[in-house]
Scaffold this active site. Structure first.
Site, PDB file in Angstrom:
ATOM      1  N   ILE A 134     104.364  62.992  -8.009  1.00 20.15           N
ATOM      2  CA  ILE A 134     105.657  62.297  -7.895  1.00 20.15           C
ATOM      3  C   ILE A 134     106.447  62.468  -9.191  1.00 20.15           C
ATOM      4  CG2 ILE A 134     106.767  60.093  -7.386  1.00 20.15           C
ATOM      5  CD1 ILE A 134     104.062  59.271  -6.020  1.00 20.15           C
ATOM      6  N   TYR A 171     105.637  52.214  -3.271  1.00 21.11           N
ATOM      7  CA  TYR A 171     105.767  53.420  -2.444  1.00 21.11           C
ATOM      8  C   TYR A 171     104.923  53.290  -1.197  1.00 21.11           C
ATOM      9  CZ  TYR A 171     106.357  55.391  -7.226  1.00 21.11           C
ATOM     10  OH  TYR A 171     106.688  55.647  -8.530  1.00 21.11           O
ATOM     11  N   PHE A 172     105.428  53.824  -0.101  1.00 20.30           N
ATOM     12  CA  PHE A 172     104.613  53.951   1.104  1.00 20.30           C
ATOM     13  C   PHE A 172     103.859  55.298   1.008  1.00 20.30           C
ATOM     14  CE2 PHE A 172     104.883  50.137   3.664  1.00 20.30           C
ATOM     15  CZ  PHE A 172     105.556  49.372   2.733  1.00 20.30           C
ATOM     16  N   SER A 198     102.635  50.174  -5.262  1.00 18.85           N
ATOM     17  CA  SER A 198     102.136  50.810  -4.042  1.00 18.85           C
ATOM     18  C   SER A 198     102.111  49.841  -2.873  1.00 18.85           C
ATOM     19  CB  SER A 198     100.721  51.331  -4.297  1.00 18.85           C
ATOM     20  OG  SER A 198     100.135  51.757  -3.083  1.00 18.85           O
ATOM     21  N   TYR A 204      91.742  49.686  -6.597  1.00 23.45           N
ATOM     22  CA  TYR A 204      93.021  50.348  -6.894  1.00 23.45           C
ATOM     23  C   TYR A 204      94.173  49.380  -6.645  1.00 23.45           C
ATOM     24  CZ  TYR A 204      97.104  53.338  -6.068  1.00 23.45           C
ATOM     25  OH  TYR A 204      98.364  53.878  -6.090  1.00 23.45           O
ATOM     26  N   LYS A 219      97.028  47.548  -9.272  1.00 21.84           N
ATOM     27  CA  LYS A 219      98.504  47.562  -9.143  1.00 21.84           C
ATOM     28  C   LYS A 219      99.043  46.135  -9.099  1.00 21.84           C
ATOM     29  CE  LYS A 219      99.322  51.992  -9.074  1.00 21.84           C
ATOM     30  NZ  LYS A 219     100.094  52.657 -10.127  1.00 21.84           N
TER      31      LYS A 219
HETATM   32  P1  NAD Z   1      99.207  62.114  -9.822  1.00 17.07           P
HETATM   33  O1  NAD Z   1      97.757  61.939 -10.085  1.00 17.07           O
HETATM   34  O2  NAD Z   1      99.673  63.400  -9.273  1.00 17.07           O
HETATM   35  O3  NAD Z   1     100.031  61.809 -11.143  1.00 17.07           O
HETATM   36  C1  NAD Z   1      99.565  60.915 -12.141  1.00 17.07           C
HETATM   37  C2  NAD Z   1      99.743  61.587 -13.499  1.00 17.07           C
HETATM   38  O4  NAD Z   1      99.292  60.702 -14.510  1.00 17.07           O
HETATM   39  C3  NAD Z   1      98.933  62.878 -13.623  1.00 17.07           C
HETATM   40  O5  NAD Z   1      99.755  63.910 -14.156  1.00 17.07           O
HETATM   41  C4  NAD Z   1      97.809  62.519 -14.599  1.00 17.07           C
HETATM   42  O6  NAD Z   1      97.382  63.626 -15.354  1.00 17.07           O
HETATM   43  C5  NAD Z   1      98.483  61.452 -15.429  1.00 17.07           C
HETATM   44  N1  NAD Z   1      97.566  60.503 -16.067  1.00 17.07           N
HETATM   45  C6  NAD Z   1      96.496  59.895 -15.504  1.00 17.07           C
HETATM   46  N2  NAD Z   1      95.906  59.092 -16.401  1.00 17.07           N
HETATM   47  C7  NAD Z   1      96.616  59.194 -17.549  1.00 17.07           C
HETATM   48  C8  NAD Z   1      96.487  58.610 -18.829  1.00 17.07           C
HETATM   49  N3  NAD Z   1      95.499  57.759 -19.134  1.00 17.07           N
HETATM   50  N4  NAD Z   1      97.397  58.921 -19.794  1.00 17.07           N
HETATM   51  C9  NAD Z   1      98.391  59.805 -19.503  1.00 17.07           C
HETATM   52  N5  NAD Z   1      98.549  60.393 -18.315  1.00 17.07           N
HETATM   53  C10 NAD Z   1      97.673  60.092 -17.339  1.00 17.07           C
HETATM   54  O7  NAD Z   1      99.653  60.898  -8.872  1.00 17.07           O
HETATM   55  P2  NAD Z   1     101.020  60.650  -8.112  1.00 17.07           P
HETATM   56  O8  NAD Z   1     100.763  60.768  -6.656  1.00 17.07           O
HETATM   57  O9  NAD Z   1     102.121  61.437  -8.722  1.00 17.07           O
HETATM   58  O10 NAD Z   1     101.198  59.098  -8.413  1.00 17.07           O
HETATM   59  C11 NAD Z   1     101.992  58.619  -9.486  1.00 17.07           C
HETATM   60  C12 NAD Z   1     101.921  57.103  -9.522  1.00 17.07           C
HETATM   61  O11 NAD Z   1     102.333  56.582  -8.250  1.00 17.07           O
HETATM   62  C13 NAD Z   1     100.512  56.566  -9.760  1.00 17.07           C
HETATM   63  O12 NAD Z   1     100.617  55.435 -10.607  1.00 17.07           O
HETATM   64  C14 NAD Z   1     100.057  56.149  -8.380  1.00 17.07           C
HETATM   65  O13 NAD Z   1      99.121  55.083  -8.435  1.00 17.07           O
HETATM   66  C15 NAD Z   1     101.360  55.695  -7.745  1.00 17.07           C
HETATM   67  N6  NAD Z   1     101.341  55.810  -6.268  1.00 17.07           N
HETATM   68  C16 NAD Z   1     101.017  56.996  -5.664  1.00 17.07           C
HETATM   69  C17 NAD Z   1     100.969  57.061  -4.279  1.00 17.07           C
HETATM   70  C18 NAD Z   1     100.569  58.341  -3.579  1.00 17.07           C
HETATM   71  O14 NAD Z   1     100.135  58.268  -2.418  1.00 17.07           O
HETATM   72  N7  NAD Z   1     100.725  59.507  -4.198  1.00 17.07           N
HETATM   73  C19 NAD Z   1     101.279  55.932  -3.500  1.00 17.07           C
HETATM   74  C20 NAD Z   1     101.632  54.758  -4.147  1.00 17.07           C
HETATM   75  C21 NAD Z   1     101.664  54.696  -5.543  1.00 17.07           C
HETATM   76  N1  UFG Z   2      93.710  60.267   8.080  1.00 16.85           N
HETATM   77  C1  UFG Z   2      92.968  61.028   8.956  1.00 16.85           C
HETATM   78  N2  UFG Z   2      92.228  62.066   8.445  1.00 16.85           N
HETATM   79  C2  UFG Z   2      92.196  62.367   7.115  1.00 16.85           C
HETATM   80  C3  UFG Z   2      92.969  61.577   6.227  1.00 16.85           C
HETATM   81  C4  UFG Z   2      93.699  60.525   6.738  1.00 16.85           C
HETATM   82  O1  UFG Z   2      92.966  60.780  10.157  1.00 16.85           O
HETATM   83  O2  UFG Z   2      91.499  63.314   6.714  1.00 16.85           O
HETATM   84  C5  UFG Z   2      94.547  59.169   8.623  1.00 16.85           C
HETATM   85  C6  UFG Z   2      94.196  57.799   8.071  1.00 16.85           C
HETATM   86  O3  UFG Z   2      93.165  57.205   8.817  1.00 16.85           O
HETATM   87  C7  UFG Z   2      95.553  57.084   8.184  1.00 16.85           C
HETATM   88  C8  UFG Z   2      96.573  58.205   7.954  1.00 16.85           C
HETATM   89  O4  UFG Z   2      95.875  59.422   8.231  1.00 16.85           O
HETATM   90  O5  UFG Z   2      95.726  56.595   9.494  1.00 16.85           O
HETATM   91  C9  UFG Z   2      97.111  58.248   6.528  1.00 16.85           C
HETATM   92  O6  UFG Z   2      96.005  58.290   5.622  1.00 16.85           O
HETATM   93  P1  UFG Z   2      96.204  58.664   4.065  1.00 16.85           P
HETATM   94  O7  UFG Z   2      94.847  58.689   3.462  1.00 16.85           O
HETATM   95  O8  UFG Z   2      97.044  59.875   3.942  1.00 16.85           O
HETATM   96  O9  UFG Z   2      97.083  57.458   3.515  1.00 16.85           O
HETATM   97  P2  UFG Z   2      96.791  55.887   3.440  1.00 16.85           P
HETATM   98  O10 UFG Z   2      97.904  55.206   4.179  1.00 16.85           O
HETATM   99  O11 UFG Z   2      95.414  55.547   3.847  1.00 16.85           O
HETATM  100  O12 UFG Z   2      96.890  55.577   1.880  1.00 16.85           O
HETATM  101  C10 UFG Z   2      97.839  56.201   1.011  1.00 16.85           C
HETATM  102  C11 UFG Z   2      97.240  56.259  -0.382  1.00 16.85           C
HETATM  103  C12 UFG Z   2      97.079  54.875  -0.913  1.00 16.85           C
HETATM  104  C13 UFG Z   2      98.393  54.172  -0.878  1.00 16.85           C
HETATM  105  C14 UFG Z   2      98.949  54.160   0.530  1.00 16.85           C
HETATM  106  C15 UFG Z   2     100.311  53.535   0.556  1.00 16.85           C
HETATM  107  O13 UFG Z   2      95.977  56.919  -0.352  1.00 16.85           O
HETATM  108  O14 UFG Z   2      96.650  54.915  -2.247  1.00 16.85           O
HETATM  109  O15 UFG Z   2      99.035  55.497   1.020  1.00 16.85           O
HETATM  110  O16 UFG Z   2     101.116  54.096  -0.419  1.00 16.85           O
HETATM  111  F1  UFG Z   2      98.252  52.904  -1.282  1.00 16.85           F
END
Ligand code: NAD
Ligand code: UFG
Length: 351
Positions: A13, A184-185, A132, A156, A160
């Site tokens: 992101i 974020y969703f 999240s 996790y 948050k």
């Molecule tokens: P990502 O892992 O791709 O990005 C996280 C970045 O933080 C990485 O570049 C990693 O190297 C860096 N990082 C980790 N620990 C660190 C540290 N101690 N010091 C400095 N850098 C560090 O993840 P993302 O999907 O881009 O997510 C970004 C943020 O959004 C996270 O806080 C995550 O919890 C939150 N979030 C993600 C999702 C999702 O599904 N991707 C959903 C909800 C919230």
């Molecule tokens: N799913 C499958 N097969 C897979 C992976 C997922 O059927 O191999 C299904 C899950 O059961 C769910 C849907 O696809 O119904 C989405 O699953 P994801 O794992 O992609 O996403 P989640 O909604 O479970 O969770 C993600 C992140 C969480 C975050 C949440 C909301 O993993 O950290 O979205 O942002 F909190």
């Protein structure tokens, strides 16, 4: 134009948000320890933003460092006069958080605390935080408003929730804080160029990268976790948000924070639309022209049937809403996967 510290800016992101912010004219300092990302992502961001080489060092400074290390934070805050911080750095794997809760409390909670302490020292009081939808646990109502109970069901989510609590305490403790916690969703997709995207380590936990890896031939078949959920086709329903919409949501949050009196905003970033697992499979098949074989298996422990955002507040407070739907998500996610079958490791070595 502002100067921004982006923690975790090389991640999925963060990299897309860096691009949107550079295109909006901001100067960035990225602090990332690359524990879950590649420096190549930021090289591509610089190239997509078409930064002239002479300005590159001023527009996009990259510091390899850790948010838990005061010296690394000090280096970031002295690299430039920072107007605001966007805090992405953290760990995000639900299953890993159950196995290793200390890591999550360390990086996500203690790391955020160190960052906030460094902001206080530097006199910077403006923050956008990556929260999240995982905070809502098993939601009592769908679509989910921000007023829904915070009831996370894994470490996790607890990490948050703890940071959101800390931010509320801080905002109440002294005037002047401008904070947006963005919940974020399900962030998915990629920049339409296909040059930056999501590059998970190992076997993806999440649906979307798993499906694109099946389509490109890296994995044999998708396991669909549950076909007896109370949804239209029995598979789980989620609110998938294109990562470019999410990136634009951060730019909108920053503009609101900097343009309004100090406040604490807590907002859902989602589309308000739900799609089932099988709908995503069909959309990706149609975008890629490839088949995605799948098997229906048992439900995954900890999953909810349906999570969909109520995005009304984000629209009202930020003047922002998603503009891209499932077809664009699949088109762009596929462009990234096809051009980079092994993620950033597909790139030729630098030099
Ligand atoms: P990502 O892992 O791709 O990005 C996280 C970045 O933080 C990485 O570049 C990693 O190297 C860096 N990082 C980790 N620990 C660190 C540290 N101690 N010091 C400095 N850098 C560090 O993840 P993302 O999907 O881009 O997510 C970004 C943020 O959004 C996270 O806080 C995550 O919890 C939150 N979030 C993600 C999702 C999702 O599904 N991707 C959903 C909800 C919230
Ligand atoms: N799913 C499958 N097969 C897979 C992976 C997922 O059927 O191999 C299904 C899950 O059961 C769910 C849907 O696809 O119904 C989405 O699953 P994801 O794992 O992609 O996403 P989640 O909604 O479970 O969770 C993600 C992140 C969480 C975050 C949440 C909301 O993993 O950290 O979205 O942002 F909190």
């Amino acid at each position: 134009m502002a100067t921004l510290l982006i923690t975790g800016g090389a991640g999925f992101i963060g990299s897309h948000t860096c691009l949107v912010l550079l295109e909006a004219g901001h100067n960035l300092v990225v602090l990332d320890n690359f524990s879950n990302s590649s420096p190549e992502a930021l090289r591509r961001v610089a190239s997509l933003a078409e930064l002239p080489p002479a300005t590159q060092q001023q527009r996009l400074r990259v510091i390899q460092g850790d948010i838990r290390q005061p010296a690394d934070l000090q280096q970031a805050f002295t690299a430039a006069s920072i107007d605001a911080v966007i805090h992405f750095a953290g760990l995000k794997a639900v299953g890993e958080s159950v196995q290793h809760p200390l890591r999550y409390w360390d990086v996500n909670v203690a790391g955020s605390r160190q960052l906030l302490a460094a902001m206080q020292v530097a006199g910077c009081r403006t923050l956008v935080f990556s929260s999240s939808a995982t905070l809502y646990g098993y939601p009592d109502q769908v679509p989910i408003p921000e007023t829904a109970p915070v009831q996370p069901i894994n470490p996790y989510g607890h990490s948050k929730a703890a940071v959101e609590r800390l931010l509320a305490d801080l905002a109440a403790s002294e005037p002047g804080w401008r904070i947006a916690s963005l919940r974020y969703f399900n962030p998915v997709g990629a920049h339409p160029s296909g040059r930056i995207g999501e590059d998970p380590n190992g076997i993806p936990n999440n649906l979307f990268p798993f499906i694109t890896q099946v389509a490109v031939g890296r994995r044999q078949q998708l396991q669909v976790f549950g076909s007896d959920w109370p949804t239209s086709d029995g598979t789980g329903v989620r609110d998938y948000i294109h990562v470019m919409d999410l990136a634009e949501g951060h730019a909108a949050a920053l503009t609101t924070l900097l343009g309004e009196p100090p406040q604490l905003l807590t907002l859902n970033l989602g589309s308000g639309q739900g799609h089932s697992v099988l709908e995503v499979v069909r959309a990706l098949e149609s975008a890629s022209g490839r088949r995605v074989p799948y098997a229906l298996v048992e439900r995954r422990p900890g999953d909810a049937a349906t999570t969909v955002a109520d995005p009304t507040q984000a629209s009202a407070r930020l003047g922002w809403r998603t503009r891209r739907g499932l077809p664009e998500i699949c088109r762009d996610g596929w462009a990234w996967q096809q051009a980079n079958p092994e993620g950033y490791a597909s790139a030729p070595p630098a030099g």
